[in-house]
Scaffold this active site. Structure first.
Site, mmCIF file in Angstrom:
data_model
loop_
_atom_site.group_PDB
_atom_site.id
_atom_site.type_symbol
_atom_site.label_atom_id
_atom_site.label_comp_id
_atom_site.label_asym_id
_atom_site.label_seq_id
_atom_site.Cartn_x
_atom_site.Cartn_y
_atom_site.Cartn_z
ATOM 1 N N CYS A 2 0.825 -1.068 0.002
ATOM 2 C CA CYS A 2 0.029 0.226 0.007
ATOM 3 C C CYS A 2 0.581 1.232 0.375
ATOM 4 O O CYS A 2 2.029 0.936 -0.277
ATOM 5 C CB CYS A 2 -1.193 -0.168 1.394
ATOM 6 N N GLY A 364 15.508 -12.294 -4.131
ATOM 7 C CA GLY A 364 16.474 -13.195 -3.330
ATOM 8 C C GLY A 364 17.430 -11.613 -2.479
ATOM 9 O O GLY A 364 18.361 -12.072 -2.209
#
Length: 649
Positions: A2, A364
């Site tokens: 958000c 990652g």
């Protein structure tokens, strides 16, 4: 994921302009296109843009406690909220939703400012407690989620998930900060807590900010730091087993979503390890996304394909032309301030690809910083050993002399490019490391800036950013110290910033298991020999992944997510570079030595020197200035420049 925004009257209870608040919030529509929420009361306005991930039906924000006295706007994910709910329920708190946001409200009621210490996740939130007349802001431990703020001269406090939220307010001074400019050209980004604007700031990672009406604005308070606390004696086999267990747990708690979920798969060790753990935990094939390049010098797609085939993933690949430089202006607008990591280009493209298939993607990021994967850690260790053999009084003049007379051989193999090493050895530990990570080192910045600009700096140098963090480093081990410096600067200001803006530009949520703070606390305490073993970085990580990943994925040379800047600037971008770098816009600032800029362009175009990183930094700075000049805000154009007191609810 958000976006949050707000206005708080620190001096009283003046009405907040609803139209202005909505306008500020709308500037970050891309962060949350699903829903918009506003809450206004005397002296306070909170706004929210929602990207629905969990409890799609009932997770709207701003979100309140039972009696409406506490309200929060939140950006992020709390991965342990399901463990906190029964504990808080047992203490008498009543939950009305199944979303993680509500945990923050009740955690504040129960534990106050210490609530952040109980939260495991990535987050930036602002919480208003009417009874305590307190506004509480917090940012997660590694700064995965951003949070900007500013105090206006009239006592109004602004905050938002992006800098553009603050600059949408017509009363925010847009005066550039010379110290931020110095830091930008040194690092390629502007480290926390500064922004490009003198009056706007970033809340540092692992910090909170508590504002009380009628009191002066305090400084941020740190609630967490990377401990580097030794884990004790541990055999290689035991460390490998423990690592896999902890990584699988960190991945597992990030698989919670009510929307399509997948992973980035570059073909490197870190993203491949995350996909391997996901595959072991998911009953369905994992969605994976990769970018391929037509130029084999930059392409890792074949390694990603090996991992995808091994785990039977639903693999999505998009081939990107290595001359994909059309995003320069897009990136300048996306980051709101100068940002010079050219890998933002392919990062933007892989997020664009991922969004076509998923709403949440695991990455990652963080593996190189935590497991000493960067080659510069190895070189720094060598340099530190040399520094320890010679007193500074002898070492500094000797290597200073060598660095002045040794030619700069950009074209030569690294073993022959000793000038930079000599320059680093002539410096102390922190300055030497700073020299190695700088986009433009001290000599280049000294020539880049005009005499007038140097006077404005008043002697300030960007190395002070690292010195400030080094003074707090919890370890004397040379590798641990520079890992700590990277975690406080490069990881936050570059890597996390790049991924957040690129992903949110496409309303894509990215989760980073390797940046799980519980996992990272343990990894930080591993002995250096398990991270950097001889010439091998990520030693224990790679050994632990041997049963899960192909040998050629684990032990091939590191490539990175690079683009061919040097060739671009001598070819298709040649004229753009000349126009931007040598044009009136930079000259009009009075901050740059235009003769040196001309020299740098000529040297690069002729092939005598490789100034691609420096020129990219200048190019992106010019693009920022151009957008700043052109950016007459829509709110101003519409003539609705009403003061904050002229609005109403």
């Amino acid at each position: 994921m958000c976006g949050i925004a707000g206005i708080f009257d620190l001096h009283g209870e003046r009405s907040i302009n609803r139209i202005l608040l909505a306008h500020m919030n709308e500037r970050q529509h891309h962060r949350g296109p699903d829903e918009t929420g506003l809450h206004l009361e005397p002296g306070l306005g909170l706004a929210h843009k929602r990207l629905s991930i969990i409890d799609l039906a009932a997770g709207q924000q701003p979100l309140f406690n039972e009696d409406g006295s506490v309200v929060v706007v939140f950006n992020g994910e709390i991965y342990n909220f399901q463990q906190l709910v029964p504990e808080l329920t047992a203490r008498g708190h009543v939950f009305r939703t199944h979303c993680d946001t509500e945990v923050i409200v009740h955690a504040w009621e129960e534990w106050g400012e210490a609530c952040v210490e109980r939260l495991r996740g990535m987050f930036a939130f602002a919480l208003w407690d009417r009874n305590r007349r307190t506004l509480f802001l917090a940012r997660d431990r590694f700064g995965v989620k951003p949070l900007f703020y500013a105090l206006l001269p009239d006592g109004q406090f602004l905050f938002g998930s992006e800098l553009k939220v603050l600059t949408a307010h017509p009363r925010l001074p847009r005066v550039l900060d010379p110290l931020a400019v110095e830091e930008y050209f040194a690092y390629g980004y502007i480290p926390e807590p500064r922004t490009i604007y003198r009056d706007a700031f970033k809340l540092p990672p692992g910090h909170t900010l508590t504002l009380r009406r009628g009191e002066p604005l305090p400084g941020p308070r740190q609630y967490w730091d990377i401990p580097f606390r030794p884990v004790g004696r541990l055999s290689l086999a035991d460390a490998q087993q423990e690592l896999v267990h902890r990584l699988r747990e960190a991945v597992g708690i990030r698989l919670m979503a009510e929307v399509p979920l997948g992973a980035f798969l570059s073909g490197g060790v870190d993203s491949s390890a995350v996909v391997a753990m996901m595959a072991s935990l998911s009953p369905e094939p994992v969605n994976t996304c990769s970018i391929a390049f037509r130029d084999p010098a930059f392409d890792e797609a074949s390694f990603a394909q090996q991992v995808a085939q091994r785990y039977g993933t639903r693999h999505h690949v998009e081939t990107v032309d290595t001359d994909d430089f059309s995003l320069i202006d897009t990136l300048a607008a996306l980051y709101d301030e100068p940002f010079a990591d050219s890998s933002a280009l392919p990062t933007y493209r892989v997020c664009e690809l991922a969004k076509r298939h998923v709403t949440v993607a695991l990455s990652g990021d963080g593996g190189d910083e935590s497991f000493a994967g960067y080659r510069r850690y190895r070189w720094h260790l060598y340099e530190e050993r040399l520094r320890s053999l010679m007193p500074a009084g002898l070492r500094q003049p000797l290597f200073g002399l060598l660095s002045r007379f040794y030619p700069k051989l950009d074209w030569a193999p690294k073993v022959l490019r000793a000038k930079s090493t000599f320059e680093a050895l002539a410096r102390d530990t922190v300055a030497g490391y700073f020299h190695g990570v700088s986009v433009l080192g001290d000599p280049l910045r000294n020539r880049l800036f005009s005499t007038r600009f140097k006077r404005e700096l008043q002697g300030y140098q960007a190395v002070e950013v690292l010195r400030r963090h080094d003074a707090r480093a919890p370890q004397d081990d040379p590798v641990s110290r520079v890992q700590y410096l990277d975690m406080k600067t490069y990881l936050v200001g570059d890597i996390n910033t790049k991924v957040d803006r690129a992903s949110m530009a496409h309303a894509l949520e990215v989760r980073e298991p390797l940046l799980d703070h519980v996992f990272m606390e343990w990894v930080s305490g591993l002995p250096r020999s398990l991270k950097l073993h001889g010439r091998q970085g990520k030693y224990v990580f790679k050994k632990a992944m041997e049963p899960y990943l192909p040998h050629e994925v684990l032990y091939r040379p590191k490539m990175g997510f690079a683009v061919p800047l040097a060739r671009w600037f001598r070819g298709p971008l040649k004229e753009r570079v000349r126009e931007a770098v040598l044009g009136e816009r930079l000259g009009d600032t009075g901050w740059f030595d235009m003769a040196f800029l001309c020299e740098m362009v000529d040297e690069h175009m002729s092939g005598r020197r490789d100034h691609s990183a420096a020129l990219w930094s200048v190019l992106m700075f010019e693009a920022f200035l151009r957008l700043k000049e052109a950016g007459v805000d829509a709110f101003e154009r519409d003539g609705r420049l009403a003061t904050a007191s002229a609005g109403g609810r």
